[in-house]
Design a protein around this motif. Sequence first.
Motif, short mmCIF file in Angstrom:
data_model
loop_
_atom_site.label_atom_id
_atom_site.label_comp_id
_atom_site.label_asym_id
_atom_site.label_seq_id
_atom_site.Cartn_x
_atom_site.Cartn_y
_atom_site.Cartn_z
N LYS A 77 0.84 -1.21 0.00
CA LYS A 77 0.00 0.00 0.00
C LYS A 77 0.87 1.25 0.00
CE LYS A 77 -4.02 1.90 2.35
NZ LYS A 77 -3.80 3.24 2.67
N ARG A 78 1.87 1.28 0.86
CA ARG A 78 2.75 2.45 0.95
C ARG A 78 3.47 2.69 -0.37
NH1 ARG A 78 3.98 7.45 2.29
NH2 ARG A 78 6.23 7.76 2.35
N LEU A 79 3.94 1.64 -1.01
CA LEU A 79 4.68 1.78 -2.26
C LEU A 79 3.79 2.19 -3.43
CD1 LEU A 79 7.11 -1.18 -1.66
CD2 LEU A 79 7.75 1.25 -1.76
N GLY A 80 2.50 2.24 -3.21
CA GLY A 80 1.58 2.84 -4.18
C GLY A 80 1.56 4.35 -4.05
N GLU A 81 2.13 4.86 -2.96
CA GLU A 81 2.15 6.29 -2.69
C GLU A 81 3.52 6.92 -2.94
OE1 GLU A 81 0.94 6.46 1.39
OE2 GLU A 81 -0.94 5.42 0.98
N SER A 82 4.58 6.13 -2.87
CA SER A 82 5.93 6.64 -3.12
C SER A 82 6.79 5.52 -3.68
CB SER A 82 6.56 7.22 -1.84
OG SER A 82 6.74 6.21 -0.89
N LYS A 83 7.86 5.89 -4.38
CA LYS A 83 8.72 4.90 -5.02
C LYS A 83 9.47 4.06 -4.00
CE LYS A 83 12.33 4.23 -8.38
NZ LYS A 83 13.07 4.69 -9.50
N PHE A 84 9.89 4.67 -2.90
CA PHE A 84 10.59 3.98 -1.83
C PHE A 84 9.75 4.12 -0.56
CE2 PHE A 84 13.79 5.17 -4.95
CZ PHE A 84 14.44 3.96 -5.16
N LEU A 85 10.14 3.48 0.51
CA LEU A 85 9.28 3.45 1.69
C LEU A 85 9.10 4.81 2.36
CD1 LEU A 85 10.18 0.01 3.26
CD2 LEU A 85 8.04 0.67 2.15
N ALA A 86 10.16 5.57 2.52
CA ALA A 86 10.04 6.84 3.24
C ALA A 86 9.63 7.99 2.33
CB ALA A 86 11.36 7.19 3.93
N CYS A 87 10.03 7.91 1.05
CA CYS A 87 9.76 9.01 0.11
C CYS A 87 10.07 8.51 -1.31
CB CYS A 87 10.59 10.25 0.47
SG CYS A 87 12.37 9.94 0.54
N ASN A 88 10.24 9.41 -2.23
CA ASN A 88 10.51 9.01 -3.61
C ASN A 88 11.99 8.84 -3.92
OD1 ASN A 88 7.93 8.65 -4.77
ND2 ASN A 88 7.62 10.85 -4.70
N THR A 89 12.85 8.88 -2.90
CA THR A 89 14.26 8.62 -3.11
C THR A 89 14.74 7.53 -2.15
OG1 THR A 89 14.89 10.38 -1.57
CG2 THR A 89 14.75 10.98 -3.89
N PHE A 90 15.78 6.85 -2.53
CA PHE A 90 16.39 5.80 -1.73
C PHE A 90 16.95 6.41 -0.45
CE2 PHE A 90 20.11 3.20 -0.61
CZ PHE A 90 19.56 1.93 -0.61
N THR A 91 16.63 5.80 0.70
CA THR A 91 17.11 6.30 1.99
C THR A 91 17.63 5.13 2.84
OG1 THR A 91 15.00 6.01 3.14
CG2 THR A 91 15.35 8.13 1.98
N LEU A 92 18.07 5.46 4.04
CA LEU A 92 18.50 4.42 4.99
C LEU A 92 17.41 3.40 5.27
CD1 LEU A 92 20.55 6.38 7.67
CD2 LEU A 92 21.39 4.62 6.11
N VAL A 93 16.16 3.82 5.19
CA VAL A 93 15.04 2.89 5.41
C VAL A 93 15.16 1.71 4.46
CG1 VAL A 93 12.55 2.60 5.24
CG2 VAL A 93 13.49 4.68 6.25
N ASP A 94 15.36 2.02 3.19
CA ASP A 94 15.46 0.96 2.18
C ASP A 94 16.73 0.14 2.39
OD1 ASP A 94 13.11 2.02 0.61
OD2 ASP A 94 14.47 3.74 0.52
N LEU A 95 17.82 0.82 2.70
CA LEU A 95 19.09 0.14 2.94
C LEU A 95 18.99 -0.85 4.09
CD1 LEU A 95 22.15 -0.04 2.28
CD2 LEU A 95 22.49 1.75 3.99
N HIS A 96 18.31 -0.49 5.14
CA HIS A 96 18.18 -1.38 6.30
C HIS A 96 17.51 -2.71 5.94
CE1 HIS A 96 18.46 2.04 9.52
NE2 HIS A 96 19.57 1.89 8.83
N HIS A 97 16.68 -2.72 4.92
CA HIS A 97 15.98 -3.95 4.52
C HIS A 97 16.86 -4.90 3.70
CE1 HIS A 97 12.45 -1.45 5.44
NE2 HIS A 97 11.76 -2.58 5.51
N LEU A 98 17.90 -4.38 3.11
CA LEU A 98 18.64 -5.15 2.10
C LEU A 98 19.26 -6.47 2.57
CD1 LEU A 98 20.14 -2.32 -0.07
CD2 LEU A 98 18.74 -4.22 -0.88
#
Length: 124
Positions: A57-78
Motif C-alpha cells: 500500500k505504501r509503495l503505491g504512494e511513493s517509489k521507496f518506503l520513506a519518500c521518492n528517493t532511496f534512503t537508509l530505510v530501504d538500505l536497512h531492509h537489504l
Amino acid sequence: MGTLTMWMEIEAHQFDPFASVLTWEQVIKPLYGLETDLTVVEENEASLENVLNVYEKRLGESKFLACNTFTLVDLHHLPNIQYLLGTPTKRLFENRPKVRTWVDDITGREAWKLACDHDKSWFG
C-alpha cells in the motif's frame, strides 16, 4: 525526517523480527547442518505477509518506503531481503507488484551489487 524515522522503526520492529527468523531458519541453520523448522517458517511468513501488505500500500504512494528517493530505510531492509530471495520466502516479495518493483530497485543498485560481490563480500 519524521517519516524517515517512522519507517526505520517499522523496519526494526515489524519487518526485521520476522525476516531475521526466516533468514535464520532457511539460510543460516542449513549452513551449520541444522534442520529448518517449517512450522516456524510458516508462522513467520504469515506475519511477514501482513507487513508486506502494508508495504504494498505504501509503495503505491511513493517509489521507496520513506519518500521518492532511496534512503537508509530501504538500505536497512537489504541484508535480509538478499538472503530471503534465495529461499521459498521469495514469493512473498514477488506476489506483490509494488513490493517486487521496490525490491528490484534496491537490490539492483550498483553499490549493493558491489557489496554482494561473491568473491569479496559478506554475502555468498
